[in-house]
Design a protein around this motif. Sequence first.
Motif, PDB file in Angstrom:
ATOM      1  N   HIS A 150      27.657 -57.120 -74.400  1.00 14.68           N
ATOM      2  CA  HIS A 150      27.935 -56.931 -73.432  1.00 14.68           C
ATOM      3  C   HIS A 150      26.662 -56.401 -72.440  1.00 14.68           C
ATOM      4  O   HIS A 150      26.662 -56.697 -71.208  1.00 14.68           O
ATOM      5  CB  HIS A 150      29.323 -56.278 -72.859  1.00 14.68           C
ATOM      6  N   PHE A 151      26.164 -55.402 -73.009  1.00 12.85           N
ATOM      7  CA  PHE A 151      25.303 -54.523 -72.404  1.00 12.85           C
ATOM      8  C   PHE A 151      23.757 -54.976 -71.951  1.00 12.85           C
ATOM      9  O   PHE A 151      23.202 -54.690 -71.271  1.00 12.85           O
ATOM     10  CB  PHE A 151      25.324 -52.997 -73.194  1.00 12.85           C
ATOM     11  N   GLY A 161      21.970 -57.759 -71.414  1.00 14.94           N
ATOM     12  CA  GLY A 161      21.424 -58.182 -70.323  1.00 14.94           C
ATOM     13  C   GLY A 161      21.163 -57.211 -69.205  1.00 14.94           C
ATOM     14  O   GLY A 161      20.268 -57.209 -68.724  1.00 14.94           O
ATOM     15  N   ASN A 162      22.132 -56.515 -68.877  1.00 16.64           N
ATOM     16  CA  ASN A 162      21.964 -55.632 -67.827  1.00 16.64           C
ATOM     17  C   ASN A 162      20.984 -54.225 -68.256  1.00 16.64           C
ATOM     18  O   ASN A 162      20.177 -53.795 -67.404  1.00 16.64           O
ATOM     19  CB  ASN A 162      23.381 -55.118 -67.361  1.00 16.64           C
ATOM     20  N   LEU A 163      20.953 -53.850 -69.555  1.00 18.86           N
ATOM     21  CA  LEU A 163      20.174 -52.869 -69.824  1.00 18.86           C
ATOM     22  C   LEU A 163      18.611 -53.391 -69.713  1.00 18.86           C
ATOM     23  O   LEU A 163      17.751 -52.526 -69.365  1.00 18.86           O
ATOM     24  CB  LEU A 163      20.330 -52.732 -71.382  1.00 18.86           C
ATOM     25  N   GLU A 199      17.475 -55.309 -67.611  1.00 16.59           N
ATOM     26  CA  GLU A 199      17.037 -54.998 -66.155  1.00 16.59           C
ATOM     27  C   GLU A 199      16.894 -53.600 -65.766  1.00 16.59           C
ATOM     28  O   GLU A 199      15.935 -53.412 -64.944  1.00 16.59           O
ATOM     29  CB  GLU A 199      18.257 -55.600 -65.206  1.00 16.59           C
ATOM     30  N   TRP A 200      17.690 -52.917 -66.292  1.00 17.36           N
ATOM     31  CA  TRP A 200      17.660 -51.633 -65.895  1.00 17.36           C
ATOM     32  C   TRP A 200      16.384 -50.789 -66.421  1.00 17.36           C
ATOM     33  O   TRP A 200      15.746 -49.883 -65.571  1.00 17.36           O
ATOM     34  CB  TRP A 200      19.043 -50.833 -66.184  1.00 17.36           C
ATOM     35  N   LYS A 233      13.534 -51.887 -64.539  1.00 17.37           N
ATOM     36  CA  LYS A 233      13.580 -51.103 -63.162  1.00 17.37           C
ATOM     37  C   LYS A 233      13.075 -49.797 -63.414  1.00 17.37           C
ATOM     38  O   LYS A 233      12.249 -49.140 -62.630  1.00 17.37           O
ATOM     39  CB  LYS A 233      14.660 -50.833 -62.750  1.00 17.37           C
ATOM     40  N   TYR A 276      18.085 -57.698 -77.376  1.00 15.85           N
ATOM     41  CA  TYR A 276      18.927 -58.896 -76.383  1.00 15.85           C
ATOM     42  C   TYR A 276      18.493 -60.159 -76.926  1.00 15.85           C
ATOM     43  O   TYR A 276      19.492 -60.716 -76.750  1.00 15.85           O
ATOM     44  CB  TYR A 276      17.911 -58.710 -74.962  1.00 15.85           C
ATOM     45  N   TYR A 277      17.529 -60.298 -77.676  1.00 19.04           N
ATOM     46  CA  TYR A 277      17.302 -61.614 -78.285  1.00 19.04           C
ATOM     47  C   TYR A 277      18.133 -61.739 -79.815  1.00 19.04           C
ATOM     48  O   TYR A 277      18.352 -62.802 -79.931  1.00 19.04           O
ATOM     49  CB  TYR A 277      16.087 -61.928 -78.573  1.00 19.04           C
ATOM     50  N   LEU A 278      18.248 -60.622 -80.348  1.00 23.68           N
ATOM     51  CA  LEU A 278      18.958 -60.784 -81.631  1.00 23.68           C
ATOM     52  C   LEU A 278      20.411 -60.910 -81.574  1.00 23.68           C
ATOM     53  O   LEU A 278      20.949 -61.627 -82.196  1.00 23.68           O
ATOM     54  CB  LEU A 278      18.615 -59.540 -82.567  1.00 23.68           C
ATOM     55  N   ASN A 306      24.553 -62.737 -76.481  1.00 24.37           N
ATOM     56  CA  ASN A 306      24.409 -62.364 -75.107  1.00 24.37           C
ATOM     57  C   ASN A 306      25.759 -62.907 -74.621  1.00 24.37           C
ATOM     58  O   ASN A 306      26.130 -64.021 -74.199  1.00 24.37           O
ATOM     59  CB  ASN A 306      23.520 -63.313 -74.512  1.00 24.37           C
ATOM     60  N   VAL A 338      26.994 -64.253 -70.943  1.00 19.42           N
ATOM     61  CA  VAL A 338      26.971 -65.653 -70.408  1.00 19.42           C
ATOM     62  C   VAL A 338      28.458 -66.226 -70.254  1.00 19.42           C
ATOM     63  O   VAL A 338      28.786 -67.453 -69.810  1.00 19.42           O
ATOM     64  CB  VAL A 338      25.917 -66.450 -70.924  1.00 19.42           C
ATOM     65  N   ASP A 373      33.223 -62.734 -63.478  1.00 23.40           N
ATOM     66  CA  ASP A 373      32.356 -62.143 -62.652  1.00 23.40           C
ATOM     67  C   ASP A 373      31.422 -63.049 -61.764  1.00 23.40           C
ATOM     68  O   ASP A 373      30.713 -62.714 -60.954  1.00 23.40           O
ATOM     69  CB  ASP A 373      31.328 -61.074 -63.412  1.00 23.40           C
ATOM     70  N   SER A 374      31.387 -64.179 -62.072  1.00 28.35           N
ATOM     71  CA  SER A 374      30.554 -65.249 -61.338  1.00 28.35           C
ATOM     72  C   SER A 374      31.118 -66.388 -60.637  1.00 28.35           C
ATOM     73  O   SER A 374      30.584 -66.985 -59.895  1.00 28.35           O
ATOM     74  CB  SER A 374      29.321 -65.695 -62.455  1.00 28.35           C
TER      75      SER A 374
END
Lengths: 263, 227
Positions: free
Chosen positions: A178-179, A181-183, A185-186, A189, A203-205, A208, A211, A216-217
């Motif tokens: 869960h984390f 994807g946002n990690l 981006e964070w 930044k 993230y790739y292993l 995800n 999705v 939320d979408s």
Amino acid sequence: MRQAWVIGINIFRQLLRNRILTVLAIFALGMGGLSVFLGELGQESEARLGRDFGLLGVEWIGYITVLLCHVVLLFEETELKTITMLLVKPVARWQYLLGKLVGSSLLAALNVAGLVAVLLLVGWWRGYSLASLPFFLAVFFLLWQSVVMSAVVLLFSVLASTVPACVVYSTFTFFLGHFTGNLVEWMAKLDGGAALVLVKVLYYLLPNLAVFNLGDSLPLGGENIKTGIALSASSFLWPLAYGAIYALAVMLLASWQYQRKEI
Amino acid sequence: MERMPFRHLLMAVALLLLLAAALAGIARQARRDQAELPLAFLTPAPAKLSAFGFAGALAGMRRVAADWAYIEMLQYYGTGRNRLDNSFQGVIPLADEIFWLDPHFRFGILYTAAIMGFNEGHLAEAISLLQRAARTDPSYPRYRLYLAGLTYRKAHDDPRALQILELMVEEPDRPEILVRTLGNLYIKNKQWPKVRAYWMRVVMTDKDPRTLWEARLALAQAAQHGN
């Protein structure tokens, strides 16, 4: 394939006989009660809160169901040696694993359906309706996530061989899934450097799971509709394809490892 | 499966994982173009953010985290002693958190702006919240209606603010607190005929227990002031 299906149905029956459902039914009722309690606290936003916390409950019960299934089956295989009875028959090991995936997914579907029924009843009792296409779509994708997680737990049950290790690795993966994807981006930044590389590898292993989170979408109705938005089919088809391919990769790895394992 | 050498298997799994990663990227992009909520951390986080809000944003559970922050705000506002905290000042960071977590939580944003602006006098903060919300969600006209009411209030133009509030309480899904705010403003301005007519109508049409309780008090007060 037919053998895997038959094994799956029998595993499903075996899990029902193990009374896993009783524990999960209590959990489902607890989640239903929690969504009533939080909805009551939310006063005029009760419908929105009931729906959001209800979807959270669907996600958790899906994961806990597949985790419990594989943990119980792992215990029976390692402690009671029930697996030997099956493997002396002309059944390939990968068929047995596929059967476990089918059986646990069927039980997850049954539990999710039960919780959704509880949520719909609660909504009817409290005077709001959850029955809408976006809500059922969100539930379906959470169920699909449970199938993917079932494959992941299956891999860990083959690799770990002990119940606590399987639970720890699987739950860790569930949360990180869960984390990440946002990690990413964070970290980007924050100009994360080495940490960003590590997070990207994870993230790739790892699966995800973001999705599959349509809650939320998707415009779910009530006061939170962003007008003029109609989601295209690609929003739904890509996550389905992603889940299928990822689960296939994990199952391939699990089958290969299970083939080498001494039982 | 039994005849597959390890390196072949590893290649197959790696290829499948690469394909899965590409599919996840496409899925995320497809969703990003149409999503109701932007991804976390694309917009600057508020200065004060609760642990639950932060974890919810990271874990992709922003709606649930926004709901939680909204409950926290209601609990804070419902605790009388927090009035000593400079007229419920703690509502302001909670409002920012709700808006950051779910900029499309319309009811939560309107409710918070109404209590900050009309009830507690934090007009600048309420107007800023509504301006941000109107920029994010320009198709929703009620933000502008609330903005107009608060702007008149800030300019001490009470008659016009009351006119706007009268329009706001006619909306079918307005926050209940607005009904009480309007009635209390009539009392504050000593418009006793309006007080009687308004609260009588509320008694006939409203179902909220707290509003009905305030209606009875207001009618008793109006009766003391004769006609």
